[in-house]
Design an enzyme around this catalytic site. Sequence first.
Site, PDB file in Angstrom:
ATOM      1  N   GLU A 175     -24.717  -2.339 121.672  1.00 61.26           N
ATOM      2  CA  GLU A 175     -25.152  -3.360 120.708  1.00 61.26           C
ATOM      3  C   GLU A 175     -23.955  -4.050 120.054  1.00 61.26           C
ATOM      4  O   GLU A 175     -23.962  -4.365 118.867  1.00 61.26           O
ATOM      5  CB  GLU A 175     -26.066  -2.753 119.639  1.00 61.26           C
ATOM      6  CG  GLU A 175     -27.374  -2.225 120.211  1.00 61.26           C
ATOM      7  CD  GLU A 175     -28.237  -1.558 119.166  1.00 61.26           C
ATOM      8  OE1 GLU A 175     -27.877  -1.609 117.985  1.00 61.26           O
ATOM      9  OE2 GLU A 175     -29.266  -0.988 119.542  1.00 61.26           O
ATOM     10  N   GLY A 176     -22.934  -4.313 120.831  1.00 59.09           N
ATOM     11  CA  GLY A 176     -21.725  -4.922 120.298  1.00 59.09           C
ATOM     12  C   GLY A 176     -20.719  -3.850 119.955  1.00 59.09           C
ATOM     13  O   GLY A 176     -21.030  -2.914 119.226  1.00 59.09           O
TER      14      GLY A 176
END
Length: 832
Positions: free
Chosen positions: A505-506
């Site tokens: 997620e990043g």
Amino acid sequence: MHTLLQQLAYFAELPGWVVWGSIVLLLLIFGYKGAPLWLWAVAGFAALVGLGTPVWLLMVYVAAAILFNVKPVRRAVLSGPILKLLDALNILPAISETEQTAIDAGTVWVEGEFFTGKPDLKKLNSETYPELTEKEQSFMDGPVEELCAMVSDWEVFQKKDFSKEAWAYMREKRFFGLIIPEEYGGHGFSANAHSAIVSKLASRCGPLATTVMVPNSLGPAELLMHYGTDEQKNHYLPKLASGEEIPCFALTEPNAGSDAGGMQSRGEVFKGEDGKLYLKLNWDKRYITLASISTVIGLAFKMYDSENLLGKGKNPGITAALVPSHLKGVQVNKRHDPLGVPFYNCPTRGKDVVVPVDAIIGGKNGAGNGWRMLMESLAVGRGISLPAQSIGGAKTATRAIGAYTAIRKQFGLNIGKFEGIEEPMARIGGYTYLMDAARGYICGALDKGAKPAVVTAIAKYNFTELGREIANDAMDIMGGAGISRGPRNFIAHSYIAIPIAITVEGANILTRSLMIFGQGAIRSHPYALKEIQALMNKNVKQFDDHFWKHIGHVFQNSIRSLLLSITRGRLASSPVSGPAAKYHRKLAWASASFAFMADIALGSYGGALKMKEKLGGRYADILSWLFLASATLRRFEAEGRQKEDLPYFNWAMQHAFWRIQTAFDELYDEISTPGLSWFFRGPAAFWSRLNRIGKKPSDKTGHKVAQAMQTQGEQRDRVTNGIYIPENRDETIGRFEYTMKLVEESTPVYKKLYKATKAGELTKTHVLKQLEPALEKRIITKEEAEMVQKTEEARFDAILVDEFTLEEYDGGIAPAPPADGLKKPGKDTVIL
């Protein structure tokens, strides 16, 4: 009026130091309390009259007061020109369409309190702190416990998959439908239960937790529940809940990880020969969990409609659709190898895949709304999945390391007694207490319907980073037993897998440097977003209202920060008494300083602030630890101020404020403020270091945490509650628990032997060699001798590491050595 003039005349006759002292005191009180502008004007006028100010100067003052207090005049003379100037200079950051969608997607929760500089401590301390319902607890104690018992982490890593029985059980007990409502065949569990279940699974096997986590996090079920049509829900949700359909969600691609604008996957609308509308999809995605075993793909892509067949323009934007994986042109037959951790992480590609437009989540109306859907879902998912995995690993480390350090001996002492071991132990235990506090705090908000994107980003970043520290510390303490892989090693696979969570997620670099403060400063600030929107819309009326309130906000926080710093937070009132009161006051102090410095950054860098990622990262650290401190305070009160928890609580709070202090020190050294850089790098930095908000937890506090970890009982059970603890002594944790119990029970006997050795009654040698002479001299009883023998056998068994024949090692799958095949220590065995 006459009486007022008399009082002012009397005031003017007082000694100068009294007059000026009164004015300064009033200034500080008004600033600290945030008095409205009109009250400032009245007080200023009274002070000037009292000081005997000439009439002409009073008239100038009145004109200025009218200018600032009469809104139509202020807008025309001041606010309008200021708006034009700011627009021309690009002082305030512009917000792109994707940024605006991300900002609109979530909600502001307690993080907004810290940007005010005057947090409502009573509110922070009264947020919901949830418990599992009877139904949820029953599922934890039943199916979750049973699934953990069915899965061997070592065998999963060897076979790179679960057994058929485990897959069948997950489907039977609807593990893929934890969040799906009961009306569709799911469990309809709360965010708190979802988190607790993933946490317990993670304490047993990381790939198991990931496999259950993903379908219940960002994926078709989550999106369908909130945005799907009734037809889509009725078709898919029952099948997803039962495991008949296995979902994945395809977002990341080679040129578009965190940059959604760079997405190249595309879907083109066209009319088929039957007159119906279809999508022709082409994509190339990677890092997609469960893709190779999925039956339905949630796909994010950019939609193009050259003929405007949907009536939403030629480029509706990012869209999400459901694509059956069996369709022609879909490729899902490959896997990545993420550091050897055997969960299904895969690429997926599609070439000219055709689906009806009804495949769009939400139907035709969902076209172009995919980015909003994703941002809203991520705002929730970040607060559950990865934090749950991290706390599962943290609790396991706390439990196992506490036992191991009580069992393992070096130089005649349990290694838990060495100060060098106590230091990393304190971090493991302190972080675990703090992380579990934040887990419950966040889940309480999610269950009330909040979608706090900034807080969940804080959770994702800090839980995974603290999890990395815990894994490193546990590995250091275990030493050779930590690096020797095999069924006896409880930490190696977690240690190996940690970087995966960091990137999901990043990557954490992005989360810290851009998302937490970059979005938080805009989303959570009481005025910044409103000013930016007014500026973008060139709305002078709205800009005037928010801009001048913002100026007052900055002034108030400058006074609050100064006074709270001088008094070390004592001016703030705590909503509670007892051990937590001083930390609440420090929270108010730190928040005022943070809010003031956040506005200094906004004013100094304006639109360029988003590019100051190193500076933004330090602000993110302060905001993160303000939140984590408030969550820890809430836990301590919610659990009834447990006296036994004080070592963990004090360590966590002291560490939080030390981290805040460290970030402030770095800010003062680096911030560039036109005309004031010298002040922040000089006097402000010097005062901050002299009058510190916090310092590292003391060695004494760390010692107490380490000792608590090594002591069996209710307190240790509470701190590690919710993980899988096998009773089987052939299992590593079960073996540790059994041996730790024996060590504690036999401690009085060891003390007798030690005392006799000191007195010269026994020769200083290994304890097993002392048993026979100790029996002869009646220093111990036969039962006590048998207890020591039993303890030493268990201790020896517990510290063994796995070993394999060359055939076993080269063959791939290495079974656990049989328990009865291990070498047992005899009287002549020297155990180091």
